[in-house]
Write an enzyme that holds these catalytic residues in place. Structure first.
Site, PDB file in Angstrom:
ATOM      1  N   LYS A 204       0.827  -1.210   0.000  1.00 42.81           N
ATOM      2  CA  LYS A 204       0.000   0.000   0.000  1.00 42.81           C
ATOM      3  C   LYS A 204       0.863   1.264   0.000  1.00 42.81           C
ATOM      4  O   LYS A 204       0.557   2.250  -0.657  1.00 42.81           O
ATOM      5  CB  LYS A 204      -0.934  -0.006   1.205  1.00 42.81           C
ATOM      6  N   CYS A 248     -13.767  -6.442  -0.644  1.00 41.86           N
ATOM      7  CA  CYS A 248     -15.031  -6.503  -1.408  1.00 41.86           C
ATOM      8  C   CYS A 248     -14.952  -7.571  -2.491  1.00 41.86           C
ATOM      9  O   CYS A 248     -15.680  -7.518  -3.480  1.00 41.86           O
ATOM     10  CB  CYS A 248     -15.342  -5.157  -2.047  1.00 41.86           C
TER      11      CYS A 248
HETATM   12  C1  OXD Z   1      -5.492  -4.914   1.235  1.00 39.16           C
HETATM   13  C2  OXD Z   1      -6.385  -3.799   1.574  1.00 39.16           C
HETATM   14  O1  OXD Z   1      -4.894  -5.518   2.142  1.00 39.16           O
HETATM   15  O2  OXD Z   1      -6.901  -3.182   0.630  1.00 39.16           O
HETATM   16  O3  OXD Z   1      -5.334  -5.219   0.046  1.00 39.16           O
HETATM   17  O4  OXD Z   1      -6.565  -3.478   2.771  1.00 39.16           O
HETATM   18 MN    MN Z   2      -6.296  -3.836  -1.296  1.00 43.02          MN
END
Ligand code: OXD
Ligand code: MN
Length: 581
Positions: A204, A248
């Site tokens: 992320k 999702c």
């Molecule tokens: C992930 C998130 O871990 O979007 O991919 O939190």
């Molecule tokens: Mn994610």
């Protein structure tokens, strides 16, 4: 002469005072040594090695189980550049505050230098990062999630062109937890958490927050999107990238198995969470998956919802915060076969089906190598990526959003993405099930002012001779009793077939106030329990609902002030006008 990387490692060691320094080479022997150390000190528990070879369970601190968005900051020099979508701290203040926490923090610990590549080793679009961490769990997980070790050092050479990520578990206290991004310096500082989204800095922090910032500067897109190739019975494969908020069902859609009735179709996985996309010489957008593994949500995963990932996680995987059965196998809510008579829960306590809490944490995860997935696309490591024909914007919405809807054009499509909203999930701390705005599923991941981000999207469309067609989808519509109207999972292919046909100019549509919708007979419902009336409802336009949604969009846009591109105000006014007509 030390290289820039060696200099940074030395500097960091002076700050954090580790007992040892270990440069990771990514080898199997190194991995086994890391794992043995973690088995010895209780960081990992071995699973049943016959049924789950080289698989381990990690139990995190109970207060460290999800992304903590309120402790995540973007530290640009100007506050406006981080935007209302990010927490902001001035870089100097952040460095002083968090730098203090790093002082001496690795005393009695090993400092691991983890070099990694985001993207296929030989792709011109890949980038090098180096994470310094005091967590062997992070080092071992980075080996699954990225191309880690020697290949990255070789690609970097003596260059200073890499993203610097400094991570420490600190004391794991949320009071001393910070995830700081310095996009102008291509650097990340994360302390106080071992959770994947906070601690595996390639994902992320780099691939999305810094990635999105770099993408705007350099003219490409870094998005929270899965990538799939759908092969039709004719042999034609169409690539689609789809943005859905966390938890999702991106991993499930990325590995969709066509149901019996959809003979001859195949879905090939390129990625399940992140897409880096560059304009190609042919005017199309070409996507690579920067990751090498999946960090998937365990609860609800089973041989019905995602048989492919079930096959993927049976070896070389790390499970975090799932429950453990007496046989030494992992268990989570929704797994095939129902709950075991007894188990050890995610916190290490005895559990039975009569216990009050869940056996596995709702955000329990697996980290597993992508190459083990039975339906990986033959193109998933292609250096130039795959050409994207369609974007899907989705989310979890009980009402309003139809099953599938195509935008009139690129600008309208961007506005569909900017006005996405979804119910919150356990992937981030906070209340679950509340509708929140999440444009392009990037609200928690856009590393700069989202007003500018929307402008970048609009510009990208202008630059591409053959941009992807844009669609909005929703698998989560419910009736008054809260029952899902659409069967979802593999059956989602029925909606995707319309998307593919539209992309190739092979399907009709009806023009409505909100975009192009399929005629009810354009969606094949043979063999599923969806009556014509229900399909009508799934493909209807709820006018009063949309009038209200247009009003909510205006409230949302307001906060971006003059950073919001005027094209989006135009789209909002045009929607209003169509609804009033
Ligand atoms: C992930 C998130 O871990 O979007 O991919 O939190
Ligand atoms: Mn994610």
């Amino acid at each position: 002469m030390p290289t820039p990387l060696e200099q940074w490692v030395e500097e960091t060691a002076r700050l954090t005072r580790p007992k040892n320094i270990h440069w990771c080479d990514g080898s199997e022997e190194e991995n086994q040594r890391l794992i043995e150390g973690m088995l010895d000190d209780g960081t990992l528990t071995a699973l049943n090695q016959e049924r789950y070879p080289n698989c381990y369970l990690h139990r995190s601190d109970p207060k460290d189980v999800a992304r903590t968005e309120h402790l995540t900051f973007v530290c640009t020099r100007e506050k406006e550049d981080a935007g209302p979508n990010n927490n902001w701290m001035a870089p100097a203040q952040a460095k002083e505050k968090v730098g203090g926490l790093f002082q001496g923090v690795m005393k009695d610990r090993t400092l691991y230098v983890v070099p990694y590549i985001m993207g296929p080793v030989t792709s011109p679009y890949s980038q090098v990062g180096v994470e310094i961490t005091d967590s062997p769990y992070v080092a071992a997980s980075m080996r699954i999630m990225t191309r880690m070790g020697r290949a990255a050092l070789e690609r970097l050479g003596s260059s200073e062109n890499y993203v610097q990520g400094l991570h420490s578990l600190g004391d794991l206290s949320p009071d001393r937890r910070f995830i700081m991004h310095y996009p102008e310096d291509r650097a990340i500082w994360s302390i106080g958490s071992g959770y994947g989204g906070n601690a595996l800095l390639g994902k992320k922090c780099f691939a999305l927050r810094l990635g999105s910032y770099m993408a705007r500067e350099e003219g490409w897109l870094a998005e929270h999107m899965l990538i799939i190739g759908i092969e039709e019975p004719s042999g034609r494969t169409t690539y689609i990238a789809a943005a859905f908020p966390s938890a999702c069902g991106k991993t499930n859609l990325a590995m969709l198995i066509p149901p019996e009735s959809q003979k001859g179709y195949k879905v090939w996985t390129v990625g399940d969470d992140i897409a880096w996309m560059h304009p190609g010489p042919d005017g199309r957008l070409w996507a690579i998956n920067p990751e090498a593994g999946f960090f998937g949500v365990a609860p609800g995963t089973n041989s019905h919802t995602n048989p492919n990932v079930m096959a993927t996680v049976t070896k070389n995987s790390i499970f975090t915060n799932v429950a453990l059965t007496p046989d030494g196998t992992p268990y989570w809510e929704g797994l095939d076969g129902g709950p075991p008579a007894e188990a050890i829960d995610w916190q290490g306590k005895p559990w039975t089906p009569r216990s009050e809490g869940k056996a596995a944490h709702p955000n329990s995860r697996f980290t597993t190598p992508a190459r083990q997935c039975p339906v990986m696309s033959s193109e998933w490591e292609s250096p130039q990526g795959v050409p994207i024909s369609a974007f899907l914007f989705g989310g979890r919405r009980a009402g309003l959003i139809p099953l599938v809807c195509q935008s009139f054009n690129w600008q309208h499509g961007v506005s569909l993405g900017t006005t996405m909203a979804s119910e919150t999930t356990a992937a981030a701390t906070g209340k679950v099930g509340k509708i929140r705005r999440d444009p392009m599923a990037m609200l928690p991941f856009c590393g700069y002012n989202m007003g500018d981000y929307f402008g970048h999207w609009l510009n990208m469309g202008k630059k591409l001779a053959d941009p992807p067609k844009i669609f909005r989808v929703n698998w989560f519509r419910t009736n008054q009793e809260g029952k899902f109207l659409w069967p979802g999972f593999g059956e989602n292919l029925r909606a995707l077939r319309w998307v593919i046909a539209r992309v190739h100019g092979e399907a009709e549509a009806r023009e409505t106030e909100i975009g192009y919708l399929p005629h009810t007979n354009d969606i094949d419902t043979t063999g599923i329990d969806v009556s014509p009336a229900v399909l009508d409802e799934l493909l209807s336009v709820d006018r009063p609902g949309w009038v209200n949604a247009a009003e909510r969009q205006r409230e949302f846009f307001q906060q971006f002030g003059d950073r919001l591109p005027r094209e989006l105000w135009q789209e909002n006014a045009a929607l209003d006008k169509r609804l009033q007509a």
